[in-house]
Design an enzyme around this catalytic site. Sequence first.
Site, PDB file in Angstrom:
ATOM      1  N   ASP A 171      -4.649 -13.430   4.250  1.00 20.69           N
ATOM      2  CA  ASP A 171      -5.942 -12.826   4.553  1.00 20.69           C
ATOM      3  C   ASP A 171      -7.098 -13.244   3.649  1.00 20.69           C
ATOM      4  O   ASP A 171      -8.249 -12.905   3.967  1.00 20.69           O
ATOM      5  CB  ASP A 171      -5.835 -11.293   4.651  1.00 20.69           C
ATOM      6  CG  ASP A 171      -4.904 -10.674   3.642  1.00 20.69           C
ATOM      7  OD1 ASP A 171      -4.516 -11.358   2.678  1.00 20.69           O
ATOM      8  OD2 ASP A 171      -4.551  -9.492   3.810  1.00 20.69           O
ATOM      9  N   HIS A 206       0.817  -1.221   0.000  1.00 17.34           N
ATOM     10  CA  HIS A 206       0.000   0.000   0.000  1.00 17.34           C
ATOM     11  C   HIS A 206       0.854   1.276   0.000  1.00 17.34           C
ATOM     12  O   HIS A 206       0.306   2.372  -0.127  1.00 17.34           O
ATOM     13  CB  HIS A 206      -0.934   0.020   1.207  1.00 17.34           C
ATOM     14  CG  HIS A 206      -1.921  -1.103   1.226  1.00 17.34           C
ATOM     15  ND1 HIS A 206      -2.705  -1.424   0.140  1.00 17.34           N
ATOM     16  CD2 HIS A 206      -2.238  -2.004   2.206  1.00 17.34           C
ATOM     17  CE1 HIS A 206      -3.469  -2.458   0.441  1.00 17.34           C
ATOM     18  NE2 HIS A 206      -3.199  -2.834   1.688  1.00 17.34           N
ATOM     19  N   HIS A 208      -6.093  -7.620  -0.182  1.00 14.81           N
ATOM     20  CA  HIS A 208      -6.247  -6.201  -0.483  1.00 14.81           C
ATOM     21  C   HIS A 208      -5.433  -5.847  -1.721  1.00 14.81           C
ATOM     22  O   HIS A 208      -4.306  -6.316  -1.878  1.00 14.81           O
ATOM     23  CB  HIS A 208      -5.786  -5.351   0.707  1.00 14.81           C
ATOM     24  CG  HIS A 208      -6.466  -5.704   1.985  1.00 14.81           C
ATOM     25  ND1 HIS A 208      -5.822  -6.395   3.006  1.00 14.81           N
ATOM     26  CD2 HIS A 208      -7.738  -5.504   2.401  1.00 14.81           C
ATOM     27  CE1 HIS A 208      -6.684  -6.573   4.004  1.00 14.81           C
ATOM     28  NE2 HIS A 208      -7.838  -6.046   3.663  1.00 14.81           N
ATOM     29  N   ASP A 250      -2.376 -11.072  -1.722  1.00 12.86           N
ATOM     30  CA  ASP A 250      -2.990 -10.501  -0.530  1.00 12.86           C
ATOM     31  C   ASP A 250      -4.445 -10.180  -0.874  1.00 12.86           C
ATOM     32  O   ASP A 250      -4.766  -9.881  -2.035  1.00 12.86           O
ATOM     33  CB  ASP A 250      -2.238  -9.224  -0.151  1.00 12.86           C
ATOM     34  CG  ASP A 250      -2.652  -8.658   1.187  1.00 12.86           C
ATOM     35  OD1 ASP A 250      -1.910  -8.848   2.161  1.00 12.86           O
ATOM     36  OD2 ASP A 250      -3.722  -8.010   1.251  1.00 12.86           O
TER      37      ASP A 250
END
Length: 297
Positions: free
Chosen positions: A221, A98, A146, A144
Amino acid sequence: MAKYALLRERLEQELPELNLAPALPASAGELALVHHPAYIAAVAQGGLTPAQQREIGFPWSPAMAERALRSVGATLQACRAALSGEGLAANLAGGTHHAYADKGAGFCVFNDAAVAARVMQAEWGRRGEAWRRRPLRVAIIDLDVHQGNGTASIFQGDDSVFTLSLHGEKNFPFRKEASDCDIDLPDGCGDADYLAALEQGLAELERRFEPGLVIYLAGMDPHENDRLGRLKVSADGLEARDRRVFDWAWQRRIPLAMTMAGGYGRDIAVTVGLQVNSYRVALDYGRRWQALSAPGR
C-alpha cells in the site's frame, strides 16, 4: 479478498520453484500467548458484538473465523520453516497488525506477527540444549503504509521484541501507538525519501537490537497506485525496499518470515503483480540460504 486467490494462482504459474503448502489453523493455546481467552472464544463461537464486528470491518461467519485462524497459522509455519534451516519463508496473507490483545480492528482479527513472535520464543526455549541458548529475540519490520498499532501495543515495554514501523503520518490509524521505532512519512513521499527512511529505521534497529528472527510485513500500500496509501512509491522503489530488507537479514544470517499485509490498488492486478515481484526477490535470497546449507558448505 480476491487478491489472495489471484496471488496464489500467479505464483503457481510464474514461480514454480516455490514450495506451497496449505495453511494450518493456529490453536487456541497459541493464540492465547497474545490474545485474551474471552476474545478468542468470541471469534471461534460467533460471540462478537455488532460493535466489535464494525471495528474489525467485516461481519462474523464460520468462514471468517476459519480464515483468521489459518492466516495466523501460515505465519507460524513460515517462521518455523525459516528457523529450521530454510532461512526465508512466507505467508501469502497475514500482516494483520491492527489487532490488539483484546480486540480486532482494521480488517485484522488476530495479530499473526505478534502470535508468531510469542510462539517462536516459546518453542525456542523448548529446543534441545536450550540452557545454552539465549532467548529468541524477534524484530518485526512493518512496512505496511498503516502503522502497526496493535503490534506496538502488544509489545510495549518488552525488550525481547523490537517493533519498527514506517507509515503514513496522516493515515489510519489516526491514534498511533508507540513502536520501538516509528518513522512517520508525509503524504506524497516518493522513492528517495522512502528508502532513506528505511535506512534510518534499519540503522536504529541495528543500533539497539540483535534479533534471531525477522518478521517482515511487506505491505504494497505505499505504492503510488494504491487507493488508501497516499504515498508515491514506485514499483521499482518497492522492489528496492524488499531487496534492502532481505539483504539486511541475509548479511547477518538472520532467518526471515514475510507476510503480505496491505495492498488496495485501484487495479487489483497491479497489487498482485507487486506481490509476485516480492516473491521473485525472496526466491533470490532463498537460493542463497539453500546454498549455505548445501552439503560441503
